[in-house]
Write a protein that holds these residues in place. Structure first.
Motif, PDB file in Angstrom:
ATOM      1  N   ILE A 172      20.886  -6.523  11.734  1.00 27.47           N
ATOM      2  CA  ILE A 172      21.908  -7.326  12.291  1.00 27.47           C
ATOM      3  C   ILE A 172      20.670  -7.880  12.846  1.00 27.47           C
ATOM      4  CG2 ILE A 172      22.732  -7.633  14.211  1.00 27.47           C
ATOM      5  CD1 ILE A 172      24.918  -6.883  12.479  1.00 27.47           C
ATOM      6  N   ALA A 173      19.460  -7.444  13.110  1.00 32.25           N
ATOM      7  CA  ALA A 173      18.659  -8.314  13.377  1.00 32.25           C
ATOM      8  C   ALA A 173      18.021  -9.285  12.572  1.00 32.25           C
ATOM      9  CB  ALA A 173      17.103  -7.413  13.738  1.00 32.25           C
ATOM     10  N   ALA A 174      18.222  -8.471  10.994  1.00 36.24           N
ATOM     11  CA  ALA A 174      17.622  -9.936   9.900  1.00 36.24           C
ATOM     12  C   ALA A 174      19.033 -10.722   9.091  1.00 36.24           C
ATOM     13  CB  ALA A 174      17.305  -8.477   9.336  1.00 36.24           C
ATOM     14  N   ASP A 175      20.351 -10.726   9.564  1.00 33.75           N
ATOM     15  CA  ASP A 175      21.465 -10.789   9.206  1.00 33.75           C
ATOM     16  C   ASP A 175      20.936 -12.856   9.463  1.00 33.75           C
ATOM     17  OD1 ASP A 175      23.556 -11.809   8.961  1.00 33.75           O
ATOM     18  OD2 ASP A 175      24.978  -9.685   8.643  1.00 33.75           O
ATOM     19  N   SER A 176      21.841 -13.765   9.063  1.00 33.26           N
ATOM     20  CA  SER A 176      21.435 -15.146   9.313  1.00 33.26           C
ATOM     21  C   SER A 176      22.730 -15.891   9.718  1.00 33.26           C
ATOM     22  CB  SER A 176      20.335 -15.565   8.264  1.00 33.26           C
ATOM     23  OG  SER A 176      21.200 -15.554   7.223  1.00 33.26           O
ATOM     24  N   ARG A 177      24.436 -14.601   8.733  1.00 36.27           N
ATOM     25  CA  ARG A 177      24.858 -14.925   9.353  1.00 36.27           C
ATOM     26  C   ARG A 177      25.943 -14.979  10.607  1.00 36.27           C
ATOM     27  NH1 ARG A 177      27.535 -10.791   5.151  1.00 36.27           N
ATOM     28  NH2 ARG A 177      26.474  -9.902   6.587  1.00 36.27           N
ATOM     29  N   VAL A 178      24.511 -14.437  10.965  1.00 38.68           N
ATOM     30  CA  VAL A 178      25.488 -13.796  12.298  1.00 38.68           C
ATOM     31  C   VAL A 178      24.232 -14.645  13.964  1.00 38.68           C
ATOM     32  CG1 VAL A 178      27.657 -12.367  12.843  1.00 38.68           C
ATOM     33  CG2 VAL A 178      24.283 -11.535  12.331  1.00 38.68           C
ATOM     34  N   GLN A 179      24.767 -15.175  14.989  1.00 41.00           N
ATOM     35  CA  GLN A 179      23.998 -15.038  15.893  1.00 41.00           C
ATOM     36  C   GLN A 179      24.203 -13.712  17.007  1.00 41.00           C
ATOM     37  OE1 GLN A 179      25.848 -17.967  18.587  1.00 41.00           O
ATOM     38  NE2 GLN A 179      23.995 -17.705  20.369  1.00 41.00           N
ATOM     39  N   ILE A 180      23.408 -12.813  17.644  1.00 39.71           N
ATOM     40  CA  ILE A 180      23.264 -11.813  18.219  1.00 39.71           C
ATOM     41  C   ILE A 180      23.093 -11.343  19.013  1.00 39.71           C
ATOM     42  CG2 ILE A 180      23.879 -10.256  16.115  1.00 39.71           C
ATOM     43  CD1 ILE A 180      20.502  -9.409  16.957  1.00 39.71           C
ATOM     44  N   CYS A 181      23.257 -10.366  19.997  1.00 37.55           N
ATOM     45  CA  CYS A 181      22.711 -10.161  21.624  1.00 37.55           C
ATOM     46  C   CYS A 181      23.080  -8.640  22.140  1.00 37.55           C
ATOM     47  CB  CYS A 181      23.713 -11.035  22.729  1.00 37.55           C
ATOM     48  SG  CYS A 181      23.561 -10.341  24.012  1.00 37.55           S
ATOM     49  N   LEU A 182      22.471  -7.788  21.840  1.00 33.17           N
ATOM     50  CA  LEU A 182      22.345  -6.578  22.496  1.00 33.17           C
ATOM     51  C   LEU A 182      22.899  -6.627  23.998  1.00 33.17           C
ATOM     52  CD1 LEU A 182      20.295  -3.466  20.789  1.00 33.17           C
ATOM     53  CD2 LEU A 182      21.981  -3.517  22.454  1.00 33.17           C
ATOM     54  N   ALA A 183      23.650  -6.289  24.517  1.00 35.06           N
ATOM     55  CA  ALA A 183      23.890  -5.633  25.775  1.00 35.06           C
ATOM     56  C   ALA A 183      23.639  -4.693  26.119  1.00 35.06           C
ATOM     57  CB  ALA A 183      25.150  -6.839  26.108  1.00 35.06           C
TER      58      ALA A 183
END
Ligand SMILES: C[S@@+](CC[C@H](N)C(=O)[O-])C[C@H]1O[C@@H](n2cnc3c(N)ncnc32)[C@H](O)[C@@H]1O
Length: 235
Positions: free
Chosen positions: A211-222
């Motif tokens: 997920i951290a390497a997936d440029s299709r998404v902005q991410i936040c691990l809450a």
């Protein structure tokens, strides 16, 4: 195996008192009565701790409102805490495709969902989730048509769900993945991880890296509940 710790607690805050503070001062005062009712019903289930943590639920409800979610998917229903909070957060003509292998647990919570007048928004499917997503993708009209998805089921398939959800979600839509800190084990030395959590730890670490390497998404691990990764589709 020797030298294995007992199960780490699900909460990731520095003390139980601090977690109770968050629940009592922020979450419970704003939690809908029907959600409290669902938690009470769920408490009788031997696996009650599987339910989405109420503090994570509060954030999911906020995200649903922020994206104006109307069409949603839920993978992993159990007794329906996250399902009911989704139903309560979307408009009256909103729809949730809710998938779980097991209908029995859903039926425990269903009377509360009906009392809340939310059952008309729910299309429950007793099935493994992957074939349901595959079926949805057979129709082009479903592509880019969902506003929100919540995944809280078998960790081994999280990436498989992600690949399909990336086609089903509209750009700007959000998918949340629960348990992405897996009881804190993702950062524990191997000898401290209980045996029953080892496979989940491995799958979760792999998923978090992808997920951290997936440029299709902005991410936040809450770090709420057991860790919840929010992904916003950006392309
Ligand atoms: C952690 S519980 C879900 C909790 C729920 N979100 C709540 O708020 O109470 C996980 C659920 O995923 C379901 N599940 C596990 N593997 C699945 C699969 N392959 N497809 C669909 N559901 C699955 C289980 O039956 C279980 O009810």
């Amino acid at each position: 195996m020797e030298n294995k710790a007992s199960s780490p607690s699900k909460g990731l805050l520095q003390s139980e008192e601090l977690y109770q503070y968050v629940l009592e001062k922020s979450v419970f005062p704003r939690e809908a009565e029907f959600l409290k009712g669902l938690r009470e019903v769920t408490a009788a289930h031997p696996r009650a701790t599987m339910a989405t943590a109420p503090d994570a639920g509060q954030m999911i409800a906020m995200l649903l409102s922020l994206v104006g979610a109307k069409r949603t998917i839920e993978i992993g229903v159990f007794t329906g805490y996250s399902l009911l909070l989704t139903a309560l957060s979307i408009p009256d003509d909103g729809k949730i495709i809710a998938v779980d292998l097991n209908r029995q647990a859903y039926e425990m919570g269903l009377p509360v969902i009906k009392k809340a007048g939310m059952d008309h928004k729910i299309d429950f499917m007793e099935s493994a989730a992957l074939p349901v997503l595959e079926k949805l993708l057979e129709s082009e009209t479903n592509e880019r048509s969902f506003d929100f998805a919540y995944v809280d089921a078998d960790k081994v398939n999280y990436w498989n769900y992600h690949e399909r959800l990336m086609k089903l979600l509209r750009p700007g839509g959000i998918v949340c993945y629960d348990n992405t800190l897996w009881g804190g084990t993702v950062a524990m030395p191997e000898e401290s991880v209980p045996e029953w959590m080892e496979a989940g730890k491995k799958w979760t670490i792999e998923f978090n890296e992808r997920i951290a390497a997936d440029s299709r998404v902005q991410i936040c691990l809450a770090p709420l509940g057991d860790g919840i990764t929010i992904c916003r589709r950006i392309k």
